[in-house]
Design a protein around this motif. Structure first.
Motif, PDB file in Angstrom:
ATOM      1  N   LEU A  72       0.828  -1.202   0.000  1.00  0.00           N
ATOM      2  CA  LEU A  72       0.000   0.000   0.000  1.00  0.00           C
ATOM      3  C   LEU A  72       0.864   1.254   0.000  1.00  0.00           C
ATOM      4  CD1 LEU A  72      -2.952   0.931   0.101  1.00  0.00           C
ATOM      5  CD2 LEU A  72      -2.763   0.948   2.593  1.00  0.00           C
ATOM      6  N   LEU A  73       1.940   1.262   0.771  1.00  0.00           N
ATOM      7  CA  LEU A  73       2.852   2.404   0.796  1.00  0.00           C
ATOM      8  C   LEU A  73       3.496   2.611  -0.565  1.00  0.00           C
ATOM      9  CD1 LEU A  73       4.331   4.574   2.502  1.00  0.00           C
ATOM     10  CD2 LEU A  73       6.088   2.850   2.913  1.00  0.00           C
ATOM     11  N   LYS A  74       3.904   1.529  -1.200  1.00  0.00           N
ATOM     12  CA  LYS A  74       4.527   1.634  -2.518  1.00  0.00           C
ATOM     13  C   LYS A  74       3.546   2.195  -3.547  1.00  0.00           C
ATOM     14  CE  LYS A  74       8.308   0.594  -4.723  1.00  0.00           C
ATOM     15  NZ  LYS A  74       9.528   1.283  -4.467  1.00  0.00           N
ATOM     16  N   VAL A  75       2.292   1.742  -3.484  1.00  0.00           N
ATOM     17  CA  VAL A  75       1.283   2.231  -4.426  1.00  0.00           C
ATOM     18  C   VAL A  75       0.986   3.706  -4.175  1.00  0.00           C
ATOM     19  CG1 VAL A  75      -1.150   2.033  -5.057  1.00  0.00           C
ATOM     20  CG2 VAL A  75       0.251  -0.023  -4.873  1.00  0.00           C
ATOM     21  N   LEU A  76       0.814   4.079  -2.916  1.00  0.00           N
ATOM     22  CA  LEU A  76       0.442   5.465  -2.611  1.00  0.00           C
ATOM     23  C   LEU A  76       1.562   6.460  -2.847  1.00  0.00           C
ATOM     24  CD1 LEU A  76      -1.751   5.005   0.584  1.00  0.00           C
ATOM     25  CD2 LEU A  76      -2.497   5.515  -1.733  1.00  0.00           C
ATOM     26  N   THR A  77       2.800   5.994  -2.845  1.00  0.00           N
ATOM     27  CA  THR A  77       3.908   6.922  -3.088  1.00  0.00           C
ATOM     28  C   THR A  77       4.345   6.930  -4.551  1.00  0.00           C
ATOM     29  OG1 THR A  77       5.493   5.219  -2.430  1.00  0.00           O
ATOM     30  CG2 THR A  77       4.798   6.792  -0.729  1.00  0.00           C
ATOM     31  N   SER A  78       3.650   6.196  -5.402  1.00  0.00           N
ATOM     32  CA  SER A  78       3.990   6.223  -6.828  1.00  0.00           C
ATOM     33  C   SER A  78       3.510   7.544  -7.433  1.00  0.00           C
ATOM     34  CB  SER A  78       3.359   5.037  -7.552  1.00  0.00           C
ATOM     35  OG  SER A  78       1.961   5.165  -7.590  1.00  0.00           O
ATOM     36  N   VAL A  97      -0.363   7.964  -8.667  1.00  0.00           N
ATOM     37  CA  VAL A  97      -1.324   7.970  -7.551  1.00  0.00           C
ATOM     38  C   VAL A  97      -1.199   9.271  -6.774  1.00  0.00           C
ATOM     39  CG1 VAL A  97      -1.995   6.811  -5.415  1.00  0.00           C
ATOM     40  CG2 VAL A  97      -1.409   5.459  -7.418  1.00  0.00           C
ATOM     41  N   GLN A  98       0.015   9.748  -6.553  1.00  0.00           N
ATOM     42  CA  GLN A  98       0.189  11.021  -5.848  1.00  0.00           C
ATOM     43  C   GLN A  98      -0.435  12.168  -6.634  1.00  0.00           C
ATOM     44  OE1 GLN A  98       4.362  11.520  -4.968  1.00  0.00           O
ATOM     45  NE2 GLN A  98       4.072  10.727  -2.901  1.00  0.00           N
ATOM     46  N   LEU A 156      -4.223  11.894  -6.242  1.00  0.00           N
ATOM     47  CA  LEU A 156      -4.654  12.320  -4.902  1.00  0.00           C
ATOM     48  C   LEU A 156      -4.541  13.830  -4.737  1.00  0.00           C
ATOM     49  CD1 LEU A 156      -3.142   9.506  -2.646  1.00  0.00           C
ATOM     50  CD2 LEU A 156      -5.549   9.917  -3.149  1.00  0.00           C
ATOM     51  N   SER A 157      -3.471  14.424  -5.266  1.00  0.00           N
ATOM     52  CA  SER A 157      -3.314  15.880  -5.179  1.00  0.00           C
ATOM     53  C   SER A 157      -4.435  16.590  -5.924  1.00  0.00           C
ATOM     54  CB  SER A 157      -1.965  16.303  -5.755  1.00  0.00           C
ATOM     55  OG  SER A 157      -0.921  15.787  -4.975  1.00  0.00           O
TER      56      SER A 157
END
Length: 64
Positions: free
Chosen positions: A42-48, A51-52, A55-56
């Protein structure tokens, strides 16, 4: 005079469950490892990057 009654669930299965004293610790360890692995993915996906960006954009639209 004693009446013959059907044993309850606990009376039937508790003796069988008592013999696995180490199983709960092993199950907790496997569950913890699975949770950590899921958190890593999940961390790897959300910091790609994509995805960032998404989300922004979502946060900017929500706040404007």
């Amino acid at each position: 005079m004693r009446r013959n009654t059907k044993p309850s669930w606990g009376e039937r299965f508790a003796p069988k469950l008592r013999g696995d004293s180490g199983m709960s610790t092993a199950e907790y360890a496997v569950g913890t490892l699975a949770a950590v692995a899921f958190a890593g993915v999940l961390l790897k996906v959300l910091t790609s990057g994509p995805v960032q960006t998404a989300l922004s954009d979502l946060i900017e639209r929500a706040l404007s």
